[in-house]
Structures are given as C-alpha cells and as structure tokens.
Design an enzyme around this catalytic site. Structure first.
Site, PDB file in Angstrom:
ATOM      1  N   LYS A 193       0.994  -1.195   0.105  1.00  0.00           N
ATOM      2  CA  LYS A 193      -0.061   0.163   0.015  1.00  0.00           C
ATOM      3  C   LYS A 193       0.875   1.079  -0.009  1.00  0.00           C
ATOM      4  O   LYS A 193       0.497   2.443  -0.770  1.00  0.00           O
ATOM      5  CB  LYS A 193      -1.035   0.088   1.126  1.00  0.00           C
ATOM      6  CG  LYS A 193      -1.877   1.270   1.408  1.00  0.00           C
ATOM      7  CD  LYS A 193      -2.563   1.433   0.338  1.00  0.00           C
ATOM      8  CE  LYS A 193      -3.885   2.364   0.387  1.00  0.00           C
ATOM      9  NZ  LYS A 193      -3.724   3.651   1.036  1.00  0.00           N
ATOM     10  N   GLU A 200       0.786   6.989  -6.749  1.00  0.00           N
ATOM     11  CA  GLU A 200      -0.312   7.774  -6.641  1.00  0.00           C
ATOM     12  C   GLU A 200       0.209   9.313  -6.479  1.00  0.00           C
ATOM     13  O   GLU A 200      -0.410   9.966  -7.207  1.00  0.00           O
ATOM     14  CB  GLU A 200      -1.384   7.516  -5.688  1.00  0.00           C
ATOM     15  CG  GLU A 200      -2.458   8.369  -5.427  1.00  0.00           C
ATOM     16  CD  GLU A 200      -3.363   8.158  -3.972  1.00  0.00           C
ATOM     17  OE1 GLU A 200      -3.396   8.808  -3.007  1.00  0.00           O
ATOM     18  OE2 GLU A 200      -3.879   7.143  -4.117  1.00  0.00           O
TER      19      GLU A 200
END
Length: 320
Positions: A193, A200
């Site tokens: 993550k 991102e």
C-alpha cells in the site's frame, strides 16, 4: 487472489458466508463506509468510535450495531473474535493495539487497515503472536467511492489468519475474485500500500502539472473539455483523470481552494524505502517535495534565495 501458490484455498472459499462478525474500530470516512458495505452483505459489524457524531451517523445502518466503548464491542463478538482497525497511523493506533493485547485471547485476530508503517506492522505481528493472537495488516484503497464500487485491499497475514482476512476482502472488494491480494507475511500489505500511494503521488503530480501548463498557455483552453476528450481512448485515461475533469467542470473550482496539499506519510515512507534500497524513484520523490513546498516548508529557502540574488546582483526583492 493470493501470491502464495500453496494458499490456493483462499480463492475458492465462499464470500459473505465465510466472513464472520467483527468489530470495526474507527468510524471515519473509510471505516464507516466499510462497515456499511459489510453490513449490507450480511456480515454482522459492531462499530465503535470515540466520536459521538461518527456513531450517530451509523445508527440504523443494516447489519451494523454501534457501541460507545471498545469493551462493549468486544463483548458482543463470539469467539474467536475479529477486530478491524481503521485509525490514523501512530499514537491512536498504538494505543488501541496496547489495549487489545490485554483484552483479546488466543485465536482472536486483529486487522490493521489504516495507513501504518509496514515496519510497525511487522513489529506488532510479533507482539500479538507472542500472545497467540493473530495479526494482519491491510492496505485499503478506494476512498469515499468504496462503499458503492468496492475497495482494493492488499493484506499481509500468516497462513492461519489469511483465510479469515480473505473472506472479508471478498465482500469489501469490487468482486469476490478481484481487487484484493494476499501479499505475503504480516507487514507486506502495508508495504504494498505504501508503494501504491507513492505511485499515486507521482500520477497526481503529473496531471496537476500538465493542466497547469494548459492553463498557462496562450490558447485560452477549456481545461474541462480537454480533459473530457482525454478520458476516451487516450493512453492517459484513468480514474484520476475522471476525478480531475469532474473537479474542473465545477465553476471556479480552482479558485475555491488554497494551494496547500497535505501528505499522509505514505509518500515519505516510500522515498525512505527508495533510499534504503538504493532504487531510484525521482518522480515520487519530486512529487513529495512539491507537496512539502505547498505546505510552506520551502518559504525560508525561497526568502533566502531572494536575498542571495539581491546580495550578488542587486536584484529587487518583494517585501512581505
């Protein structure tokens, strides 16, 4: 979807029927909607949050019972108990972890779904294992859209805990057979993550800079129309582009917000990992630096740059 070839059983178990009751600790934007999605699928959820407003917002949600205290939520669960945390990384999460170590029993399972440092997750897994309590770390992506569209889940767990986490993942994911992955041992979920969020950062920065260049051109471009065209057939079409175009379609959207971009910590951890590995990650690093700049952290350096130019070249400076 498990990365462990020996754990193919994770892919074959039924969905909601295999997901037992759980306590959801932390009913913020993510935790509350995850509780709602689980409850709608028939999973009994016992939610708890220190904030009365968060508890009130979930009153009456199908399949969700709300409790004022952690102890009440735990008492409502049958053994073996599953507790899912959706709390801010750091002190808040650790405080609850410390309480759970004292209140849970062997066979129970703790799942940390917050944006924790993977190194903390590995350490916590060892601490819980010493008491016979299972631990899994689960990176969750999907934001406020996850309730309806499902979440992407990346979890780390040992072979005993993985099937229990996978049963919940099938309900939370967009579909039982996609959108979730058993990454490996505890710590692996939050590591994956972390890298996801680093990517991102870079993707968001590229879109932001590109649209800034469009706006600064001499062509008086309609940014929303350009972005809308890019959404169809373009190599850069994506959900991030969809969200960007939706924002640009709102009148004065850009003028309504301050040029301040927060960072949750995931980008910093990603850059730290790149340095630790010696693996170049210049785009992610520069995207993080841009966010820090927006927070005013470059103000001292920029003032000093202005004074240097004045010192050697007599260039004027703008007074504060």
């Amino acid at each position: 979807m498990s990365t462990d070839p020996s754990a193919s059983h994770l892919d074959s178990a039924p969905a909601a029927s295999a997901a037992g009751p759980l306590a959801m600790v932390g009913l913020g934007r993510m935790g509350a909607n995850m509780a709602r999605r689980l409850g709608r699928a028939g999973v009994a959820v016992h939610g708890v949050d220190a904030d009365g407003g968060a508890r009130s917002a979930l009153q009456g949600a199908p399949g969700v019972a709300v409790h004022e205290t952690l102890e009440a939520a735990l008492a409502a669960l049958p053994a073996p108990r599953t507790v899912w945390l959706m709390l801010p990384a750091g002190g808040a999460t650790q405080a609850v972890m410390d309480r759970l170590q004292q209140q849970l029993a062997p066979g129970d399972l703790v799942i940390d779904g917050g944006n924790a440092d993977h190194r903390d997750s590995s350490r916590r897994a060892e601490a819980f294992a010493g008491r016979g309590i299972g631990f899994a770390d689960c990176g969750v992506s999907g934001g406020v859209w996850g309730l309806e569209n499902g979440y992407c889940l990346m979890f780390g767990a040992d072979s005993a805990a993985a099937p229990r986490v996978a049963a919940l993942a099938r309900v939370l994911a967009p579909a039982p057979d996609r959108g979730w992955v058993h990454c490996g041992a505890p710590g692996a979920g939050h590591f994956v993550k972390m890298i996801h969020n680093g990517i991102e950062y870079g993707a968001m920065q590229a879109f932001a800079e590109g649209f800034a260049l469009l706006e600064g051109s001499q062509y008086r471009l309609d940014l929303a129309k350009v972005g809308e065209a890019w959404r169809h057939g373009s190599v850069i079409r994506s959900w991030l582009l969809d969200l960007t175009v939706a924002a640009l379609a709102e009148p004065d959207a850009l003028n309504a917000v301050q040029p301040y971009v927060a960072d949750s910590g995931e980008g910093r951890w990603t850059v730290e990992e790149a340095i630790r590995q010696g693996t170049p990650a210049p785009v992610i690093a520069l995207a993080l630096m841009s966010r820090l700049d927006s927070q005013g952290r470059a103000d001292t350096a920029n003032r000093l740059l202005a004074l240097m130019r004045k010192g050697f070249g007599g260039h004027p400076v703008k007074a504060k």
